[in-house]
Design a protein around this motif. Structure first.
Motif, PDB file in Angstrom:
ATOM      1  N   MET A   1      39.910   1.260  64.645  1.00  0.00           N
ATOM      2  CA  MET A   1      38.884   2.112  64.060  1.00  0.00           C
ATOM      3  C   MET A   1      39.565   3.131  63.134  1.00  0.00           C
ATOM      4  N   ASP A   2      39.087   3.186  61.910  1.00  0.00           N
ATOM      5  CA  ASP A   2      39.656   4.106  60.927  1.00  0.00           C
ATOM      6  C   ASP A   2      38.646   5.163  60.521  1.00  0.00           C
ATOM      7  N   ALA A   3      39.193   6.277  60.046  1.00  0.00           N
ATOM      8  CA  ALA A   3      38.319   7.313  59.511  1.00  0.00           C
ATOM      9  C   ALA A   3      38.373   7.260  57.994  1.00  0.00           C
ATOM     10  N   SER A   4      37.251   7.502  57.346  1.00  0.00           N
ATOM     11  CA  SER A   4      37.261   7.615  55.892  1.00  0.00           C
ATOM     12  C   SER A   4      36.268   8.692  55.497  1.00  0.00           C
ATOM     13  N   VAL A   5      36.265   9.017  54.228  1.00  0.00           N
ATOM     14  CA  VAL A   5      35.456  10.151  53.806  1.00  0.00           C
ATOM     15  C   VAL A   5      34.997   9.959  52.375  1.00  0.00           C
ATOM     16  N   ASP A   6      33.758  10.350  52.112  1.00  0.00           N
ATOM     17  CA  ASP A   6      33.268  10.441  50.738  1.00  0.00           C
ATOM     18  C   ASP A   6      33.165  11.918  50.423  1.00  0.00           C
ATOM     19  N   ALA A   7      33.860  12.320  49.359  1.00  0.00           N
ATOM     20  CA  ALA A   7      33.821  13.713  48.949  1.00  0.00           C
ATOM     21  C   ALA A   7      32.748  13.896  47.895  1.00  0.00           C
ATOM     22  N   ALA A  88      39.623  14.889  42.254  1.00  0.00           N
ATOM     23  CA  ALA A  88      40.760  14.075  42.706  1.00  0.00           C
ATOM     24  C   ALA A  88      41.549  14.795  43.800  1.00  0.00           C
ATOM     25  N   ARG A  89      41.747  16.095  43.641  1.00  0.00           N
ATOM     26  CA  ARG A  89      42.474  16.859  44.662  1.00  0.00           C
ATOM     27  C   ARG A  89      41.670  16.908  45.951  1.00  0.00           C
ATOM     28  N   LEU A  90      40.369  17.146  45.835  1.00  0.00           N
ATOM     29  CA  LEU A  90      39.519  17.197  47.025  1.00  0.00           C
ATOM     30  C   LEU A  90      39.568  15.861  47.753  1.00  0.00           C
ATOM     31  N   GLN A  91      39.394  14.787  46.986  1.00  0.00           N
ATOM     32  CA  GLN A  91      39.396  13.443  47.577  1.00  0.00           C
ATOM     33  C   GLN A  91      40.724  13.160  48.260  1.00  0.00           C
ATOM     34  N   ALA A  92      41.837  13.526  47.596  1.00  0.00           N
ATOM     35  CA  ALA A  92      43.168  13.262  48.155  1.00  0.00           C
ATOM     36  C   ALA A  92      43.366  14.045  49.450  1.00  0.00           C
TER      37      ALA A  92
ATOM     38  N   ALA B 128      56.293  18.043  48.775  1.00  0.00           N
ATOM     39  CA  ALA B 128      54.902  17.648  49.030  1.00  0.00           C
ATOM     40  C   ALA B 128      54.801  16.139  49.143  1.00  0.00           C
ATOM     41  N   ARG B 129      53.688  15.709  49.696  1.00  0.00           N
ATOM     42  CA  ARG B 129      53.387  14.274  49.651  1.00  0.00           C
ATOM     43  C   ARG B 129      52.949  13.921  48.233  1.00  0.00           C
ATOM     44  N   LEU B 130      53.433  12.798  47.736  1.00  0.00           N
ATOM     45  CA  LEU B 130      53.004  12.336  46.412  1.00  0.00           C
ATOM     46  C   LEU B 130      51.849  11.359  46.629  1.00  0.00           C
ATOM     47  N   VAL B 131      50.681  11.720  46.120  1.00  0.00           N
ATOM     48  CA  VAL B 131      49.482  10.961  46.413  1.00  0.00           C
ATOM     49  C   VAL B 131      48.980  10.232  45.173  1.00  0.00           C
ATOM     50  N   ALA B 132      48.615   8.989  45.359  1.00  0.00           N
ATOM     51  CA  ALA B 132      48.071   8.214  44.254  1.00  0.00           C
ATOM     52  C   ALA B 132      46.729   8.796  43.810  1.00  0.00           C
ATOM     53  N   GLY B 133      46.485   8.732  42.520  1.00  0.00           N
ATOM     54  CA  GLY B 133      45.171   9.118  42.019  1.00  0.00           C
ATOM     55  C   GLY B 133      44.281   7.890  42.006  1.00  0.00           C
ATOM     56  N   PRO B 134      43.005   8.086  41.695  1.00  0.00           N
ATOM     57  CA  PRO B 134      42.132   6.929  41.564  1.00  0.00           C
ATOM     58  C   PRO B 134      42.641   6.098  40.406  1.00  0.00           C
ATOM     59  N   ASP B 135      42.788   4.821  40.610  1.00  0.00           N
ATOM     60  CA  ASP B 135      43.318   3.924  39.580  1.00  0.00           C
ATOM     61  C   ASP B 135      44.715   4.334  39.121  1.00  0.00           C
ATOM     62  N   ARG B 136      45.423   5.063  39.941  1.00  0.00           N
ATOM     63  CA  ARG B 136      46.755   5.491  39.522  1.00  0.00           C
ATOM     64  C   ARG B 136      47.729   5.257  40.641  1.00  0.00           C
ATOM     65  N   ASP B 137      48.945   4.891  40.279  1.00  0.00           N
ATOM     66  CA  ASP B 137      50.003   4.788  41.269  1.00  0.00           C
ATOM     67  C   ASP B 137      50.444   6.186  41.682  1.00  0.00           C
ATOM     68  N   PRO B 138      51.109   6.290  42.813  1.00  0.00           N
ATOM     69  CA  PRO B 138      51.651   7.609  43.186  1.00  0.00           C
ATOM     70  C   PRO B 138      52.636   8.075  42.120  1.00  0.00           C
ATOM     71  N   PRO B 139      52.762   9.384  41.951  1.00  0.00           N
ATOM     72  CA  PRO B 139      53.636   9.915  40.897  1.00  0.00           C
ATOM     73  C   PRO B 139      55.099   9.534  41.109  1.00  0.00           C
ATOM     74  N   ASP B 143      56.944  12.572  36.256  1.00  0.00           N
ATOM     75  CA  ASP B 143      55.486  12.682  36.090  1.00  0.00           C
ATOM     76  C   ASP B 143      55.003  14.111  36.312  1.00  0.00           C
ATOM     77  N   ASP B 144      53.993  14.486  35.538  1.00  0.00           N
ATOM     78  CA  ASP B 144      53.336  15.775  35.782  1.00  0.00           C
ATOM     79  C   ASP B 144      52.334  15.621  36.920  1.00  0.00           C
ATOM     80  N   VAL B 145      52.322  16.625  37.776  1.00  0.00           N
ATOM     81  CA  VAL B 145      51.407  16.597  38.913  1.00  0.00           C
ATOM     82  C   VAL B 145      50.767  17.963  39.117  1.00  0.00           C
ATOM     83  N   GLN B 146      49.746  17.970  39.934  1.00  0.00           N
ATOM     84  CA  GLN B 146      49.169  19.221  40.413  1.00  0.00           C
ATOM     85  C   GLN B 146      49.366  19.257  41.922  1.00  0.00           C
ATOM     86  N   VAL B 147      49.977  20.339  42.375  1.00  0.00           N
ATOM     87  CA  VAL B 147      50.198  20.488  43.810  1.00  0.00           C
ATOM     88  C   VAL B 147      49.088  21.366  44.372  1.00  0.00           C
ATOM     89  N   GLY B 148      48.310  20.826  45.299  1.00  0.00           N
ATOM     90  CA  GLY B 148      47.229  21.587  45.912  1.00  0.00           C
ATOM     91  C   GLY B 148      47.717  22.233  47.195  1.00  0.00           C
TER      92      GLY B 148
END
Lengths: 235, 235
Positions: A1-7, A88-92, B128-139, B143-148
């Motif tokens: 069972m996995d958790a997921s989220v729609d932001a 994108a930040r919120l979703q991540a 930080a963790r490097l997180v993929a964007g939508p339709d994007r590979d992880p940085p 690469d320029d990024v935004q750290v939240g």
DNA sequence: GCCCGATGTTTCGACATCGATACATCGGCT
DNA sequence: AGCCGATGTATCGATGTCGAAACATCGGGC
């Protein structure tokens, strides 16, 4: 069972969701609403309509020019780019949070101040936010709750180096014993027995694992912030 | 503009969502699917159908008995109660996280190891963790990024008491100056200038505020875990 | 044995969503 | 002036969702 989220980001009763983000990104890439709709296998009329709905709530998002053969096309506005970045930040963050391991300490609320409370658990007193359940008021003293502790909220310290209570904003502090260390990936985890029904889990970088040099049996101090810990009512 | 979330627990391709939780809770309270459907203004046939779909994925949730006038009715199974509790914790955590203040440090990835990386920012190097964007590979490096940095991930320390690098699992450590203190509620906040484009914000309990005795102008040490910090690609 | 209200199953119809299509207009380019 | 492909607007039809309703069966209580 996995958790997921729609932001969602909301303004004026309109929710900006993943499909909206996809639409705006496609417009940015295709350079037109027409091309974007085609790329997404969506109706151009609906896409345009949706952009107009979003603009009513969030402000100008797509700058559109009629004309073809080099004369027409669309561009994202700076507002749209900021909206996409924030989404994108919120979703991540949410997706990452949803995927974390959680440990649960059952307990009873002993005292409450505003939205914070002290919960008596087998591991000792835990300070946490008291969160309302669905159709439920926030917990009151005497109520049974479950305290959720997510693994990225847990910080580990060598006992000799753990910060004193007056020197840190992390209010929860427990002494424990390492029961398991998993260093197979860049992000590893450590399980620490603190006296509750199950060990707490902390996620750590490999560098932290190396520097703390923890092995099963090691003594360790666990801290986590009250403001990052939530107690919800038990039904 | 507000952030909101829809949480889901998934198994076997079926998503358990807020409406499903509401349905199960209503069954628990009404003691029957019939009564629950009525309470929720939903079709009894559809409610029953949905329960069957959920049971196919999550296991037995509602123990149903035919017969009325004291003979029929439904009860939630222990599995259902656990599912509801887990869903409630997930929803509370995600909603809480979505509602937090976030500060963004723009930067460039300098190095990467697995899903972790070091990002060079105006405030200094951030892990930080490097997180993929939508339709994007992880940085990747370069690469320029935004750290939240979310406010409940930030821990504050009196400078004299801040943990040494070998004594803590919090990898990010910055020295800063308090610029604002808000202690109006039980959960307060402190803004700390650390050299980035905007101050970082930490949420604290009033007790922590009092014990740290921080005022605008105070020196303070800020720590946050690399594993609780995310860098996403800039488009 | 009957009553009552529960579950189980099936079908119907209303409504919302969404892609397709058509027509009108625009504007850069040749 | 015409071409091309863009936006703008309107309508149609397919599909899915969902409440309502109907019928059958069940089972505790009287």
């Amino acid at each position: 069972m996995d958790a997921s989220v729609d932001a969602q980001l909301r303004a004026d009763g309109v929710a900006f969701e993943a499909a909206d983000a996809a639409l705006l990104r496609a417009v940015g890439e295709a350079g037109s609403v027409s091309g974007a709709a085609s790329d997404l296998d969506r109706s151009r009329a609906r896409a345009l309509d949706r952009i107009e709905t979003l603009e009513g709530a969030f402000g100008p998002l797509v700058e559109r020019r009629r004309g073809g053969a080099g004369g027409g096309g669309s561009e994202l506005t700076p507002t749209a780019r900021e909206l996409l970045a924030e989404f994108a930040r919120l979703q991540a963050t949410l997706a990452g949070t949803a995927g974390l391991e959680e440990r649960v300490l059952p307990g009873t609320v002993r005292e409450r101040e505003g939205e914070l409370g002290v919960v008596e658990t087998d591991a000792g007193a835990v300070r946490a936010r008291l969160v309302a359940g669905p159709d439920r008021d926030p917990p009151e003293p005497g109520d049974d709750v479950q305290v959720g502790i997510r693994s990225d909220a847990v910080t580990l310290h060598a006992p000799a180096d753990s910060p004193p209570a007056d020197g840190t904003s992390a209010r929860n502090r427990f002494e424990g014993t390492v029961v398991d260390v998993d260093r197979r990936t860049a992000v590893g985890s450590i399980s620490v027995e603190v006296g509750g029904p199950e060990p707490l889990v902390a996620v750590l970088t490999r560098e932290s694992l190396d520097r703390l040099a923890l092995e099963p049996g090691s003594a360790v101090v666990v801290t986590f912030k009250a403001t990052a810990t939530r107690a919800i009512p038990v039904e």
